[in-house]
Design a protein around this motif. Sequence first.
Motif, short mmCIF file in Angstrom:
data_model
loop_
_atom_site.label_atom_id
_atom_site.label_comp_id
_atom_site.label_asym_id
_atom_site.label_seq_id
_atom_site.Cartn_x
_atom_site.Cartn_y
_atom_site.Cartn_z
N THR A 144 0.85 -1.19 0.00
CA THR A 144 0.00 0.00 0.00
C THR A 144 0.89 1.24 0.00
OG1 THR A 144 -1.85 -1.07 1.11
CG2 THR A 144 -1.72 1.30 1.33
N ARG A 145 0.52 2.22 -0.79
CA ARG A 145 1.27 3.47 -0.89
C ARG A 145 1.14 4.26 0.41
NH1 ARG A 145 -1.04 5.94 -5.66
NH2 ARG A 145 -0.31 4.05 -6.64
N GLN A 146 2.16 4.17 1.25
CA GLN A 146 2.23 4.85 2.54
C GLN A 146 3.72 4.95 2.92
OE1 GLN A 146 3.42 2.62 4.83
NE2 GLN A 146 2.67 0.67 4.11
N LYS A 150 -6.04 5.32 -0.38
CA LYS A 150 -7.51 5.42 -0.33
C LYS A 150 -8.17 4.09 -0.70
CE LYS A 150 -8.41 10.31 -0.87
NZ LYS A 150 -9.13 11.33 -1.60
N THR A 151 -7.57 3.34 -1.62
CA THR A 151 -8.09 2.02 -1.99
C THR A 151 -7.97 1.08 -0.80
OG1 THR A 151 -7.52 2.37 -4.30
CG2 THR A 151 -7.87 0.09 -3.60
N PRO A 160 -3.05 2.32 -3.92
CA PRO A 160 -3.33 3.64 -3.35
C PRO A 160 -3.88 3.52 -1.92
CG PRO A 160 -4.20 3.49 -5.57
CD PRO A 160 -3.77 2.10 -5.18
#
Length: 120
Positions: A53-55, A66-67, A64
């Motif tokens: 996850t993009r973090q 949010k996804t 993303p």
Amino acid sequence: MKAKVLSPKQHALVDYALTGALMVLPSLLKLSKKVRWIYAAEATVLLPYVALTRQPVAVKGLIPFKTHGKIDPFNVAQFALQSLAPAFRKNRKELWFNLAFTAIAGATVLLTDWNGRTKK
């Protein structure tokens, strides 16, 4: 409505901790072999999901944030529903562990700033 207090980084760190807990705590608590296997399988699926996850603490940010936030409520619901399965429902320790895990995961989802605006 209360302010969201968990940043994407904090959410990810909690997710990593929860995934690790699924791998370690069931054995330490001497939960049934079947429940330990279930949690190990769930952790095996969840770890790449968190790590990708993009973090800020991602291994590789492919999903993303949010996804991730749209998927997490389904993960929490799955943990809640598995409380009804015989392996959990018929064993007090397994049931309480699962309910506590579900509550912590649910609180994490509810307290996260999915727009990433919380100060880090």
